[in-house]
Design a protein around this motif. Structure first.
Motif, PDB file in Angstrom:
ATOM      1  N   ARG A   1     -58.050   5.601  43.883  1.00  0.00           N
ATOM      2  CA  ARG A   1     -56.611   5.755  43.620  1.00  0.00           C
ATOM      3  C   ARG A   1     -56.070   7.159  43.909  1.00  0.00           C
ATOM      4  O   ARG A   1     -54.914   7.455  43.602  1.00  0.00           O
ATOM      5  CB  ARG A   1     -56.333   5.397  42.159  1.00  0.00           C
ATOM      6  CG  ARG A   1     -56.831   4.012  41.795  1.00  0.00           C
ATOM      7  CD  ARG A   1     -56.447   3.659  40.385  1.00  0.00           C
ATOM      8  NE  ARG A   1     -55.054   3.898  40.107  1.00  0.00           N
ATOM      9  CZ  ARG A   1     -54.552   4.054  38.888  1.00  0.00           C
ATOM     10  NH1 ARG A   1     -55.365   4.003  37.839  1.00  0.00           N
ATOM     11  NH2 ARG A   1     -53.263   4.269  38.718  1.00  0.00           N
TER      12      ARG A   1
ATOM     13  N   GLU B   1     -52.609   7.705  45.320  1.00  0.00           N
ATOM     14  CA  GLU B   1     -51.471   7.002  44.692  1.00  0.00           C
ATOM     15  C   GLU B   1     -50.605   8.022  43.974  1.00  0.00           C
ATOM     16  O   GLU B   1     -51.144   8.887  43.272  1.00  0.00           O
ATOM     17  CB  GLU B   1     -51.973   6.033  43.618  1.00  0.00           C
ATOM     18  CG  GLU B   1     -52.412   4.704  44.127  1.00  0.00           C
ATOM     19  CD  GLU B   1     -52.939   3.840  42.996  1.00  0.00           C
ATOM     20  OE1 GLU B   1     -52.551   4.063  41.827  1.00  0.00           O
ATOM     21  OE2 GLU B   1     -53.766   2.968  43.294  1.00  0.00           O
TER      22      GLU B   1
ATOM     23  N   PHE C   1     -51.176   9.319  40.057  1.00  0.00           N
ATOM     24  CA  PHE C   1     -52.555   9.158  39.570  1.00  0.00           C
ATOM     25  C   PHE C   1     -53.092  10.556  39.239  1.00  0.00           C
ATOM     26  O   PHE C   1     -53.152  11.434  40.100  1.00  0.00           O
ATOM     27  CB  PHE C   1     -53.460   8.482  40.598  1.00  0.00           C
ATOM     28  CG  PHE C   1     -54.910   8.537  40.186  1.00  0.00           C
ATOM     29  CD1 PHE C   1     -55.381   7.710  39.171  1.00  0.00           C
ATOM     30  CD2 PHE C   1     -55.787   9.472  40.746  1.00  0.00           C
ATOM     31  CE1 PHE C   1     -56.708   7.794  38.741  1.00  0.00           C
ATOM     32  CE2 PHE C   1     -57.101   9.560  40.312  1.00  0.00           C
ATOM     33  CZ  PHE C   1     -57.564   8.719  39.315  1.00  0.00           C
TER      34      PHE C   1
ATOM     35  N   ALA D   1     -50.636  12.754  46.903  1.00  0.00           N
ATOM     36  CA  ALA D   1     -49.722  11.784  47.530  1.00  0.00           C
ATOM     37  C   ALA D   1     -48.800  12.509  48.511  1.00  0.00           C
ATOM     38  O   ALA D   1     -48.568  12.045  49.638  1.00  0.00           O
ATOM     39  CB  ALA D   1     -48.900  11.077  46.461  1.00  0.00           C
TER      40      ALA D   1
END
Ligand code: ADP
Length: 502
Positions: free
Chosen positions: A443, A446, A449, A461
């Motif tokens: 993750r 993301e 996160f 991200a």
């Protein structure tokens, strides 16, 4: 997926357009053919009406001749009849029947006297009687020659129906002519796609009908189909290209919007990082400022002496200027870091950029007892990117690395390695931290996160988005020897590729 449904819609529209073009062609041909048939019908109708009137005239003049003498001058009648038949080929026979004889006799041996007598007897006065012969192929006209209401001669004209309706004007293709005697009580029901009209004659009730063997919906010729198909295909292609261009423009606008958002987010991130950098910068500034202070004090002391050594004095001022420049550089780097300038794509040297980031974070690294360094394979790695944004990517990766090694027992190091791989430039940030947990690996990129108590989870991200903007990729993995490695891979600038090729 979207383009597939778009193309399917264009294909359906194209097929519908093609179908409509064919239907329009057929409709046009159909109405054209109907107009042609109507025109031919009217011309023929006029012609037959004139011919039919001539029959009346012939019978009237023959009737006058027959009554000229008693008995009738058969030789003269025969002569006149012969010339009429010669001039009018549709009149295939003329006869005179003497009704007074028993049985009545044909004087010119052309018509059946029994049939003529039957018709003559039914005629009221000198009215004309008509009868279809040979199933309608010929028409028999019978008229009694009467003088003062009495007379024993009947005149007969046999007409060839085919010749009566023949014309020099060519008929439309596939058209057929039908000329029929209208029998009393007979229903006339012409086909819908035909011309039909009664001949305007009081004595000879005839109906002219023109039918056509042309199909109701004629198929367009191959050339038309090919041309229409070509035009429709061309239109389909153009519409597809136009929609594609519109989509590309929309996508570009969407990306531009995203880029602007990213730029704002990136700036917010940099301003945010200022807090963390402040102590390091203050620390970094202490050095040149302390040096300036001590050099200035030394210079003042020197000046207080009567025999001040000019060379030593100049050296002190030189050192003051150098340190002031260094402090200025530190502040300049900081200003550049938090600047909110528009993104500018330029050629960026990755090793230089890594050095800048090390400068910015050196104090932080020192603060947690970690070593931060740049290593390279000696090759120059130039890429096309926005310097500030790319610097922020590396900054985020290095900061994450430092956070991963903070408080660790044993080695605490973060290394930025710059090199090339498969023709691309690669900048890898490796740390000696605990590495990525399986959940983090899944993750990592993301938004939101984070495993850190005060983390926002936006750093990576944003990094991915920024790197992708410059046609690059960002990958994360655990190093075999422990710790995490984040690799930024970017295409090398054209200039750099040329250099490498030489
Ligand atoms: P934040 O730093 O605010 O948490 P990031 O997007 O930079 O946001 O990082 C997301 C998460 O990825 C971190 O919370 C951490 O769990 C993990 N991560 C990032 N870098 C490293 C690293 N070098 N080592 C281990 N985990 C990391």
């Amino acid at each position: 997926m979207l383009w597939r449904s778009r193309r399917a819609a264009i294909l359906v529209a194209g097929l519908v357009a093609f179908g409509l073009a064919c239907a329009a062609y057929s409709l046009n041909r159909r109405s054209h053919a109907a107009a042609e048939l109507e025109e031919a019908g009217r011309t023929l109708h006029r012609l037959i009406s004139q011919r039919v009137d001539q029959h009346d005239a012939h019978l009237t003049s023959l009737s006058a001749l027959v009554q000229a003498a008693e008995p009738a001058p058969i030789a003269t009648v025969e002569q006149v009849a012969a010339s009429i038949v010669r001039f009018y080929p549709r009149i295939v026979g003329i006869d005179v029947v003497d009704l007074a004889l028993s049985p009545p006799r044909s004087l010119l041996d052309v018509a059946d006297p029994a049939v003529v007598t039957e018709e003559a007897r039914q005629a009221a006065g000198s009215n004309l009687r008509t009868r279809a012969l040979d199933g309608g192929a010929r028409l028999l006209l019978v008229k009694r020659a009467l003088t003062d209401g009495v007379g024993h001669y009947a005149l007969a004209l046999v007409i060839d129906m085919a010749r009566l309706s023949a014309s020099d004007t060519p008929l439309p293709e596939g058209a057929a002519v039908h000329l029929r005697l209208i029998e009393p009580g007979q229903a006339s029901d012409p086909p819908a796609s035909a011309f039909s009209a009664e001949i305007a004659s009081r004595t000879q009730p005839l109906r002219l009908t023109l039918t056509t063997s042309a199909p109701d919906w004629p198929l367009p010729p191959l050339a038309f189909l090919a041309l229409a198909g070509l035009l429709v295909a061309l239109a389909m292609f153009l519409v597809d290209r136009l929609l594609e261009a519109r989509n590309v423009a929309r996508e570009a606008a969407r990306k531009a919007g995203l880029a602007e958002q990213d730029a704002r987010l990136a700036h917010a991130g940099r301003v945010n990082a200022m807090g963390e950098l402040a102590s390091g910068i203050a620390h970094e500034l202490t050095q040149p400022l302390t040096a300036i202070l001590s050099q200035a004090q030394a210079a003042r002391r020197l000046l207080a002496q009567p025999e001040a050594d000019q060379a030593v004095l100049a050296g002190a001022f030189e050192a003051i200027a150098r340190n002031a420049r260094r402090a200025g550089d530190i502040l300049g780097r900081l200003r550049a870091w938090i600047s909110k300038s528009e993104p500018v794509v330029e050629t960026v040297d990755l090793t230089e950029l890594a050095g800048e980031v090390v400068h910015l974070l050196a104090a932080n690294a020192q603060g947690i007892g970690a070593t931060l360094r740049v290593s390279g394979d000696g090759s120059r790695s130039l890429v096309r990117a926005d310097r500030v944004q790319l610097e922020q990517v590396v900054f985020n990766l290095v900061r994450n690395g430092l956070e991963a090694v903070e408080g660790r027992d044993g080695e605490r190091s973060v290394t930025i390695k710059v090199g090339t791989q498969g023709g691309d430039a690669v900048l890898a940030v490796r740390d000696s931290g605990p590495g990525l947990s399986p959940e983090a690996q899944a993750r990592l990129f993301e938004p939101f996160f984070t495993t850190k108590p005060a983390g926002l989870g936006l750093g990576l991200a944003l990094c991915v988005r920024l790197v992708e903007r410059f046609d690059g990729t960002l990958a994360a993995e655990n190093a075999a020897e422990g710790g995490a490695v984040f690799s930024v891979r970017l295409p090398r600038s054209a200039e750099n590729q040329r250099e490498a090729a030489e």
